[in-house]
Design a protein around this motif. Structure first.
Motif, PDB file in Angstrom:
ATOM      1  N   VAL A  38      41.475  33.177  28.116  1.00 24.62           N
ATOM      2  CA  VAL A  38      40.743  32.698  26.324  1.00 24.62           C
ATOM      3  C   VAL A  38      40.358  31.439  26.574  1.00 24.62           C
ATOM      4  O   VAL A  38      41.432  30.756  25.936  1.00 24.62           O
ATOM      5  N   LEU A  39      39.292  31.016  26.278  1.00 23.85           N
ATOM      6  CA  LEU A  39      38.887  29.816  26.399  1.00 23.85           C
ATOM      7  C   LEU A  39      39.262  29.353  24.481  1.00 23.85           C
ATOM      8  O   LEU A  39      38.003  30.221  23.895  1.00 23.85           O
ATOM      9  N   VAL A 110      34.549  27.986  35.076  1.00 28.82           N
ATOM     10  CA  VAL A 110      35.443  28.561  35.196  1.00 28.82           C
ATOM     11  C   VAL A 110      34.461  30.221  36.176  1.00 28.82           C
ATOM     12  O   VAL A 110      33.036  30.021  36.095  1.00 28.82           O
ATOM     13  N   LEU A 111      35.142  30.301  37.391  1.00 30.96           N
ATOM     14  CA  LEU A 111      34.293  30.650  38.579  1.00 30.96           C
ATOM     15  C   LEU A 111      34.318  32.246  38.934  1.00 30.96           C
ATOM     16  O   LEU A 111      35.149  32.689  38.532  1.00 30.96           O
ATOM     17  N   LEU A 183      27.769  27.536  22.062  1.00 34.76           N
ATOM     18  CA  LEU A 183      28.481  28.564  22.937  1.00 34.76           C
ATOM     19  C   LEU A 183      29.053  28.482  21.320  1.00 34.76           C
ATOM     20  O   LEU A 183      30.088  27.465  20.453  1.00 34.76           O
ATOM     21  N   GLY A 184      29.639  29.888  20.729  1.00 35.22           N
ATOM     22  CA  GLY A 184      30.573  30.533  19.738  1.00 35.22           C
ATOM     23  C   GLY A 184      31.396  31.100  20.234  1.00 35.22           C
ATOM     24  O   GLY A 184      31.868  32.206  20.422  1.00 35.22           O
ATOM     25  N   ALA A 185      32.363  31.033  18.714  1.00 37.18           N
ATOM     26  CA  ALA A 185      34.037  31.178  18.419  1.00 37.18           C
ATOM     27  C   ALA A 185      33.526  33.447  18.825  1.00 37.18           C
ATOM     28  O   ALA A 185      32.344  33.589  18.486  1.00 37.18           O
ATOM     29  N   GLY A 186      34.546  33.575  19.497  1.00 38.21           N
ATOM     30  CA  GLY A 186      34.399  35.323  19.796  1.00 38.21           C
ATOM     31  C   GLY A 186      33.212  35.932  20.363  1.00 38.21           C
ATOM     32  O   GLY A 186      33.475  36.810  20.778  1.00 38.21           O
ATOM     33  N   PRO A 197      29.493  37.791  42.967  1.00 38.32           N
ATOM     34  CA  PRO A 197      29.971  38.508  41.872  1.00 38.32           C
ATOM     35  C   PRO A 197      30.312  37.570  40.110  1.00 38.32           C
ATOM     36  O   PRO A 197      29.889  36.407  40.170  1.00 38.32           O
ATOM     37  N   GLN A 198      30.616  38.650  39.356  1.00 40.51           N
ATOM     38  CA  GLN A 198      29.932  37.789  37.761  1.00 40.51           C
ATOM     39  C   GLN A 198      31.042  36.852  37.958  1.00 40.51           C
ATOM     40  O   GLN A 198      32.137  36.500  38.045  1.00 40.51           O
ATOM     41  N   ALA A 199      30.977  35.497  37.288  1.00 39.46           N
ATOM     42  CA  ALA A 199      31.610  35.077  35.744  1.00 39.46           C
ATOM     43  C   ALA A 199      31.427  35.447  35.232  1.00 39.46           C
ATOM     44  O   ALA A 199      30.262  35.336  34.039  1.00 39.46           O
ATOM     45  N   VAL A 200      32.883  35.467  33.610  1.00 37.14           N
ATOM     46  CA  VAL A 200      32.989  35.510  32.531  1.00 37.14           C
ATOM     47  C   VAL A 200      33.825  34.875  32.182  1.00 37.14           C
ATOM     48  O   VAL A 200      35.143  34.394  32.555  1.00 37.14           O
ATOM     49  N   LEU A 201      33.145  34.833  30.651  1.00 41.34           N
ATOM     50  CA  LEU A 201      33.821  33.887  30.061  1.00 41.34           C
ATOM     51  C   LEU A 201      33.872  33.872  28.777  1.00 41.34           C
ATOM     52  O   LEU A 201      33.585  34.596  27.932  1.00 41.34           O
ATOM     53  N   HIS A 202      35.316  34.088  27.879  1.00 43.47           N
ATOM     54  CA  HIS A 202      35.686  35.030  26.766  1.00 43.47           C
ATOM     55  C   HIS A 202      36.340  33.518  25.875  1.00 43.47           C
ATOM     56  O   HIS A 202      37.162  33.081  26.407  1.00 43.47           O
TER      57      HIS A 202
END
Length: 204
Positions: A38-39, A110-111, A183-186, A197-202
């Motif tokens: 998680v970032l 993120v890749l 970009l916002g928290a949460g 394939p997807q790249a995903v960032l939390h």
């Protein structure tokens, strides 16, 4: 150093920041966000997010006359990527000199999972970015200099001016296909496309 980013490669990004040419910066190891991590938003100042195509090189590349054919053969892997841009100067009134001085505003990245080799005809690849499951932006690969592989051509030629080049193993982010988004928290941000394939960032 783990690679490079090329920025301001699409009309949408150039119009957003009022800058009419690409720039580039270095990717450092601490900027890479693992897919299961998680970032923390508190580590950044004014973060914005972009959906991109990215490449990993299998061979070194250098020279002012490098061809697209040579670059095609040099790409070992193709990815989707999310880049988080950030600026010590803020983005309001940002100039090209500001961006270059601030490492092309590179904050984190993120890749997605790698697809071996160069995926063909990436100009027609349609990227869709969602935030918390809602479509927030989209664009075709051709938004990046007409073909995202040209982002690599531009970068190799730029680096050659300084007597350097790209190395085998380098990751290169080609640039956003759409205007950047706050970009916002949460938030959970995902970029997807038909063949990658997807790249995903939390974000915390």
């Amino acid at each position: 150093m783990v690679g490079h980013k090329v920025g301001l490669t699409s009309a949408a990004m150039q119009e957003q920041f009022g800058i009419d040419q690409p720039d580039s910066g270095l990717l450092l190891d601490y900027m890479a966000v693992a897919r299961d991590r998680v970032l923390p938003l508190g580590d950044l100042l004014v973060p914005r997010v972009e959906g991109e195509l990215a490449f990993r090189l299998g061979t070194d590349l250098s020279g002012t006359d490098v061809s697209e054919r040579v670059i095609h053969d040099a790409v070992a892997d193709t990815f989707l990527a999310l880049e988080v841009i950030d600026s010590r100067y803020g983005f309001e009134g940002l100039t090209l000199a500001d961006s270059v001085a601030d490492n092309a505003a590179c904050g984190r990245f993120v890749l997605g999972a790698a697809v071996p080799g160069l995926v063909p005809e990436l100009g027609g690849e349609h990227l869709t970015l969602t935030v918390d499951g809602m479509v927030a932006a989209c664009g075709f690969g051709r938004a990046v200099l007409g073909d995202p592989i040209r982002s690599l051509v531009w970068l190799v030629q730029r680096l050659a001016v300084f007597g350097t080049g790209l190395r085998a193993g380098d990751v290169v982010l080609a640039g956003s296909v759409h205007a950047s988004l706050p970009l916002g928290a949460g938030q959970t941000v995902v970029v997807g496309s038909p063949r990658l394939p997807q790249a995903v960032l939390h974000v915390a």
